[in-house]
Scaffold this motif. Structure first.
Motif, PDB file in Angstrom:
ATOM      1  N   LEU A 159       0.892  -1.057  -0.044  1.00  0.00           N
ATOM      2  CA  LEU A 159      -0.079  -0.036   0.028  1.00  0.00           C
ATOM      3  C   LEU A 159       0.901   1.078  -0.273  1.00  0.00           C
ATOM      4  CD1 LEU A 159      -2.800   1.283   0.127  1.00  0.00           C
ATOM      5  CD2 LEU A 159      -2.671   1.232   2.939  1.00  0.00           C
ATOM      6  N   GLN A 160       2.065   1.137   0.751  1.00  0.00           N
ATOM      7  CA  GLN A 160       2.822   2.384   0.867  1.00  0.00           C
ATOM      8  C   GLN A 160       3.236   2.817  -0.608  1.00  0.00           C
ATOM      9  OE1 GLN A 160       2.963  -0.563   2.526  1.00  0.00           O
ATOM     10  NE2 GLN A 160       4.472  -0.262   4.321  1.00  0.00           N
ATOM     11  N   ASP A 161       3.650   2.014  -1.733  1.00  0.00           N
ATOM     12  CA  ASP A 161       3.982   2.547  -2.925  1.00  0.00           C
ATOM     13  C   ASP A 161       2.795   2.683  -3.792  1.00  0.00           C
ATOM     14  OD1 ASP A 161       6.514   1.588  -1.993  1.00  0.00           O
ATOM     15  OD2 ASP A 161       6.315  -0.310  -3.081  1.00  0.00           O
ATOM     16  N   ASN A 162       1.650   2.288  -3.455  1.00  0.00           N
ATOM     17  CA  ASN A 162       0.281   2.765  -4.187  1.00  0.00           C
ATOM     18  C   ASN A 162      -0.594   3.765  -3.502  1.00  0.00           C
ATOM     19  OD1 ASN A 162       0.801   0.728  -6.664  1.00  0.00           O
ATOM     20  ND2 ASN A 162       1.517  -0.125  -4.884  1.00  0.00           N
ATOM     21  N   ILE A 163      -0.383   4.462  -2.407  1.00  0.00           N
ATOM     22  CA  ILE A 163      -1.063   4.985  -1.541  1.00  0.00           C
ATOM     23  C   ILE A 163      -2.090   6.083  -2.351  1.00  0.00           C
ATOM     24  CG2 ILE A 163       0.372   6.513  -0.664  1.00  0.00           C
ATOM     25  CD1 ILE A 163      -2.746   5.238   1.109  1.00  0.00           C
ATOM     26  N   TYR A 164      -1.251   6.558  -3.383  1.00  0.00           N
ATOM     27  CA  TYR A 164      -1.808   7.715  -4.062  1.00  0.00           C
ATOM     28  C   TYR A 164      -2.891   7.213  -4.927  1.00  0.00           C
ATOM     29  CZ  TYR A 164       1.371  10.948  -1.841  1.00  0.00           C
ATOM     30  OH  TYR A 164       2.080  11.520  -1.027  1.00  0.00           O
TER      31      TYR A 164
ATOM     32  N   ASN B 179      -4.519 -18.775  18.607  1.00  0.00           N
ATOM     33  CA  ASN B 179      -4.342 -18.950  20.011  1.00  0.00           C
ATOM     34  C   ASN B 179      -2.984 -18.723  20.543  1.00  0.00           C
ATOM     35  OD1 ASN B 179      -6.833 -20.503  20.340  1.00  0.00           O
ATOM     36  ND2 ASN B 179      -6.089 -21.993  19.089  1.00  0.00           N
ATOM     37  N   ASN B 180      -2.013 -18.524  19.873  1.00  0.00           N
ATOM     38  CA  ASN B 180      -0.811 -18.330  20.028  1.00  0.00           C
ATOM     39  C   ASN B 180      -0.726 -16.742  20.138  1.00  0.00           C
ATOM     40  OD1 ASN B 180       0.302 -20.895  20.533  1.00  0.00           O
ATOM     41  ND2 ASN B 180       1.040 -21.026  18.201  1.00  0.00           N
ATOM     42  N   LYS B 181       0.359 -16.388  20.838  1.00  0.00           N
ATOM     43  CA  LYS B 181       0.555 -14.930  20.935  1.00  0.00           C
ATOM     44  C   LYS B 181       1.611 -14.400  20.066  1.00  0.00           C
ATOM     45  CE  LYS B 181       1.472 -10.858  24.299  1.00  0.00           C
ATOM     46  NZ  LYS B 181       1.915 -10.709  25.326  1.00  0.00           N
ATOM     47  N   VAL B 182       1.029 -14.144  18.822  1.00  0.00           N
ATOM     48  CA  VAL B 182       1.945 -13.821  17.814  1.00  0.00           C
ATOM     49  C   VAL B 182       1.421 -12.332  17.144  1.00  0.00           C
ATOM     50  CG1 VAL B 182       2.736 -15.935  16.965  1.00  0.00           C
ATOM     51  CG2 VAL B 182       0.393 -14.869  16.171  1.00  0.00           C
ATOM     52  N   PRO B 183       2.308 -11.594  16.509  1.00  0.00           N
ATOM     53  CA  PRO B 183       1.531 -10.229  15.811  1.00  0.00           C
ATOM     54  C   PRO B 183       0.885 -10.387  14.591  1.00  0.00           C
ATOM     55  CG  PRO B 183       4.022 -10.658  15.449  1.00  0.00           C
ATOM     56  CD  PRO B 183       3.624 -11.758  16.361  1.00  0.00           C
ATOM     57  N   GLU B 184       0.026  -9.648  14.618  1.00  0.00           N
ATOM     58  CA  GLU B 184      -0.820  -9.753  13.230  1.00  0.00           C
ATOM     59  C   GLU B 184      -0.090  -9.473  12.175  1.00  0.00           C
ATOM     60  OE1 GLU B 184      -4.009 -11.125  12.539  1.00  0.00           O
ATOM     61  OE2 GLU B 184      -4.951  -9.868  14.099  1.00  0.00           O
ATOM     62  N   GLU B 185      -0.166 -10.173  10.903  1.00  0.00           N
ATOM     63  CA  GLU B 185       0.715  -9.991   9.690  1.00  0.00           C
ATOM     64  C   GLU B 185       0.475  -8.532   9.187  1.00  0.00           C
ATOM     65  OE1 GLU B 185       1.967 -11.672   5.493  1.00  0.00           O
ATOM     66  OE2 GLU B 185       0.734 -12.588   6.647  1.00  0.00           O
ATOM     67  N   GLY B 186      -0.778  -8.207   9.109  1.00  0.00           N
ATOM     68  CA  GLY B 186      -1.085  -6.958   8.610  1.00  0.00           C
ATOM     69  C   GLY B 186      -2.405  -7.087   8.024  1.00  0.00           C
ATOM     70  N   ILE B 187      -2.898  -5.945   6.991  1.00  0.00           N
ATOM     71  CA  ILE B 187      -4.154  -5.930   6.496  1.00  0.00           C
ATOM     72  C   ILE B 187      -3.993  -5.980   5.242  1.00  0.00           C
ATOM     73  CG2 ILE B 187      -4.991  -4.702   8.386  1.00  0.00           C
ATOM     74  CD1 ILE B 187      -4.802  -2.115   7.154  1.00  0.00           C
ATOM     75  N   VAL B 188      -5.073  -6.114   4.414  1.00  0.00           N
ATOM     76  CA  VAL B 188      -5.293  -6.005   2.913  1.00  0.00           C
ATOM     77  C   VAL B 188      -6.283  -4.965   2.570  1.00  0.00           C
ATOM     78  CG1 VAL B 188      -5.982  -7.147   0.758  1.00  0.00           C
ATOM     79  CG2 VAL B 188      -4.357  -8.263   2.683  1.00  0.00           C
ATOM     80  N   ILE B 189      -5.852  -4.040   1.831  1.00  0.00           N
ATOM     81  CA  ILE B 189      -7.089  -3.116   1.309  1.00  0.00           C
ATOM     82  C   ILE B 189      -7.527  -3.527  -0.130  1.00  0.00           C
ATOM     83  CG2 ILE B 189      -7.499  -0.601   0.890  1.00  0.00           C
ATOM     84  CD1 ILE B 189      -6.567  -1.233   3.656  1.00  0.00           C
TER      85      ILE B 189
ATOM     86  N   ASP C 151      -7.767  -4.931  -7.689  1.00  0.00           N
ATOM     87  CA  ASP C 151      -6.945  -3.788  -7.284  1.00  0.00           C
ATOM     88  C   ASP C 151      -6.825  -3.958  -5.644  1.00  0.00           C
ATOM     89  OD1 ASP C 151      -5.404  -1.739  -7.154  1.00  0.00           O
ATOM     90  OD2 ASP C 151      -7.253  -0.392  -7.821  1.00  0.00           O
ATOM     91  N   VAL C 152      -5.823  -4.720  -5.312  1.00  0.00           N
ATOM     92  CA  VAL C 152      -5.518  -4.840  -4.018  1.00  0.00           C
ATOM     93  C   VAL C 152      -4.233  -4.711  -3.374  1.00  0.00           C
ATOM     94  CG1 VAL C 152      -5.065  -7.294  -4.712  1.00  0.00           C
ATOM     95  CG2 VAL C 152      -6.073  -6.800  -2.255  1.00  0.00           C
ATOM     96  N   TYR C 153      -4.096  -4.303  -2.216  1.00  0.00           N
ATOM     97  CA  TYR C 153      -2.857  -3.824  -1.786  1.00  0.00           C
ATOM     98  C   TYR C 153      -2.564  -4.248  -0.241  1.00  0.00           C
ATOM     99  CZ  TYR C 153      -3.651  -0.603  -5.661  1.00  0.00           C
ATOM    100  OH  TYR C 153      -3.997  -0.046  -6.815  1.00  0.00           O
ATOM    101  N   LYS C 154      -1.367  -4.519   0.384  1.00  0.00           N
ATOM    102  CA  LYS C 154      -1.066  -5.134   1.430  1.00  0.00           C
ATOM    103  C   LYS C 154      -0.353  -3.872   2.366  1.00  0.00           C
ATOM    104  CE  LYS C 154       3.045  -7.818   0.170  1.00  0.00           C
ATOM    105  NZ  LYS C 154       3.562  -9.025   0.145  1.00  0.00           N
ATOM    106  N   LEU C 155      -0.564  -4.121   3.699  1.00  0.00           N
ATOM    107  CA  LEU C 155       0.044  -3.213   4.620  1.00  0.00           C
ATOM    108  C   LEU C 155       0.347  -4.261   5.859  1.00  0.00           C
ATOM    109  CD1 LEU C 155       1.123  -0.549   5.475  1.00  0.00           C
ATOM    110  CD2 LEU C 155      -1.164  -0.060   6.345  1.00  0.00           C
ATOM    111  N   LYS C 156       1.767  -4.204   6.198  1.00  0.00           N
ATOM    112  CA  LYS C 156       2.228  -5.287   7.111  1.00  0.00           C
ATOM    113  C   LYS C 156       2.462  -4.410   8.338  1.00  0.00           C
ATOM    114  CE  LYS C 156       3.974  -8.884   4.143  1.00  0.00           C
ATOM    115  NZ  LYS C 156       5.234 -10.012   4.016  1.00  0.00           N
ATOM    116  N   SER C 157       2.492  -5.016   9.377  1.00  0.00           N
ATOM    117  CA  SER C 157       2.801  -4.299  10.692  1.00  0.00           C
ATOM    118  C   SER C 157       4.282  -4.200  10.862  1.00  0.00           C
ATOM    119  CB  SER C 157       2.121  -5.053  11.968  1.00  0.00           C
ATOM    120  OG  SER C 157       2.765  -6.469  12.256  1.00  0.00           O
ATOM    121  N   ASN C 158       4.668  -3.476  11.652  1.00  0.00           N
ATOM    122  CA  ASN C 158       6.207  -3.317  12.006  1.00  0.00           C
ATOM    123  C   ASN C 158       6.536  -4.408  12.775  1.00  0.00           C
ATOM    124  OD1 ASN C 158       7.610  -1.223  10.824  1.00  0.00           O
ATOM    125  ND2 ASN C 158       6.384   0.305  12.291  1.00  0.00           N
TER     126      ASN C 158
END
Length: 464
Positions: A196-201, A418-428, A436-443
């Motif tokens: 998403l960062q490369d396509n936000i506009y 169930n395990n404590k793991v970070p969310e990978e991210g979201i898809v827009i 026309d789909v984009y991904k945004l991963k968590s830090n």
């Protein structure tokens, strides 16, 4: 200067010419000698001396070519640098890592365009040439590339694994006729989802969008498409005599992200990275729901029948319990019903006999899954982009939108595991006629991914 993108390039690991202005720079809250650059949703730590101007941005988990790092003395090991008395922070691999610097993760690397230019021309820059160099940089702003003057300068970091099969372009890694067994314009691998960062506009306040949770599993494709039928000698003779015969038939088969997993269509297919064929197991679950012409794109998550995890600690509430279940004697459907693995559908298309593709909307995918008892992606929002957050369209709406997405949906623990793991991210996903789909991963996910790669843990998708 000729900046190009090679045929084999991964769109998410390209360098990019950017222009940074005053509003892109912010103080680092925990370091006097660092500052933060906010670049389309990415936060990058840089030196306090960095000023607005033209830069080259390199994304996380790309590899910068050794000659570039050597030229600018960027290796941590000074013996690898042009000047052995200077050292930087890059390891020998040349990877751009997502690392925390004074408590804040840095999502990439930037270097002034002038320094990049110096490397390309292999000499110092005359101050009299600066105006022309800046004019060239201005003309190249937003250009993404992996090749400079026909020399590769950046690529995705992967741990190489040799897996026989069909690659993304339909060619076989070993000599066989796999691609020729599928009727032209019928089968299509899923696109590499751009960041998403490369396509936000490309996103507009008036767009209808779906936001869903990105699940960390292995890609799968299930389809019922036209393949070339094996002809008898009489039928082959008839063809030579230009007598019309039916030479194709619909075939149900599956694929991973890059490899067709059918042993008839792909004579060299193996089980791949995993210790069993999870794709054909999943196909057994969904095959009765696939009408002629349909292709289902999904993510398989959970466990293998042997107990191996499909993707590390991300269990998605699936369970491997050999004390209760004797998996080797169970059907694929029984394993699925016992929650050994799950199949998460994120895209559906239909392809007619002429190869024309119809794309299901996000809402149609969801409705189809509900109707057939399968699981669609977990939807977080559906509606107009402008209605999600209270943002002023006239005040850097795109940049503020991506910052708001991060605050609302990222950096927490996975609500699906169930395990404590970070969310990978979201898809827009934008609701338009084509995909026309984009991904945004968590830090947090990127940092964990970086640590796994440091340990030599194979990226499952790359292994396919």
């Amino acid at each position: 200067m000729k900046l190009t993108t090679s045929k084999e390039a991964n769109i998410n690991y390209l360098a990019k010419i950017v222009k940074l202005e005053d509003h892109n720079f912010r103080p680092h809250p925990n370091a006097d000698r660092l500052q933060l650059v906010h670049l389309c949703g990415n936060i990058i730590s840089t030196t306090i001396d960095s000023k607005p101007g033209y830069y080259v941005y390199f994304p996380v988990e790309c590899v910068i070519c050794p000659e570039f790092l050597k030229f600018h003395n960027l290796y941590r090991d000074a013996n690898l640098n042009a000047n052995p008395e200077e050292s930087g922070f890059f390891e020998e691999s040349g990877r751009v890592k997502c690392i925390k610097l004074r408590g804040i993760a840095s999502e990439g690397f930037i270097i002034p365009y002038v320094k990049f230019y110096r490397f390309v021309v292999q000499r110092n820059v005359d101050p009299a040439d600066l105006l022309a160099i800046y004019e060239e940089a201005e003309s190249l702003v937003d250009t993404s590339f992996d090749t400079v003057n026909d020399t590769k300068i950046v690529w995705k970091y992967i741990i190489k694994v040799i897996t026989p099969g069909v690659n993304l372009n339909g060619r076989t890694k070993n000599a066989n006729n796999t691609a020729s067994k599928i009727v032209d314009n019928q089968f299509r691998f899923h696109i590499d989802t751009p960041k998403l960062q490369d396509n936000i506009y490309k996103l507009n306040p008036s767009d209808i969008i779906q936001i869903s949770i990105k699940q960390h599993g292995t890609s799968a494709i299930f389809c019922n498409l036209l393949t070339k039928r094996k002809l008898s000698w009489k039928e082959k003779l008839a063809q030579k005599l230009h007598i019309p015969i039916i030479d194709s038939e619909y075939t149900v088969f599956c694929a991973s992200r890059k490899v067709i997993k059918d042993r008839v269509l792909n004579l060299n297919v193996t089980q791949g990275y995993y210790d069993c064929d999870i794709w054909n197991l999943a196909l057994e679950v969904v095959k009765d729901y696939i009408p002629k012409g349909m292709t289902i794109y999904a993510e398989i998550v959970g466990f293998m029948p042997t107990g191996s995890r499909i993707q590390g600690d991300w269990d998605y509430k699936c369970v491997y319990d050999p004390k209760v279940y004797n998996y080797k004697d169970m059907s694929a459907r029984a394993m699925y019903d016992a929650k050994l693995f799950d199949i998460i559908v994120y895209r559906i298309t239909t392809t007619n006999v002429d190869g024309k593709v119809h794309e299901y909307s996000a809402k149609q995918v969801k409705d189809w899954c509900v109707e057939n008892g399968l699981h669609p992606v977990t939807e977080l929002y559906y509606g107009y982009a402008k209605d999600l957050f209270n943002l002023d369209p006239a005040q850097h709406w795109n940049e503020n939108f991506i910052d708001a997405l991060r605050e609302a949906y990222l950096e927490g623990d996975s609500v699906l595991c169930n395990n404590k793991v970070p969310e990978e991210g979201i898809v827009i996903r934008r609701e338009v006629s084509n995909i026309d789909v984009y991904k945004l991963k968590s830090n947090r996910f990127l940092q964990k991914e970086t640590k796994e790669l440091d340990k030599g843990v194979i990226d499952i998708e790359s292994a396919q």
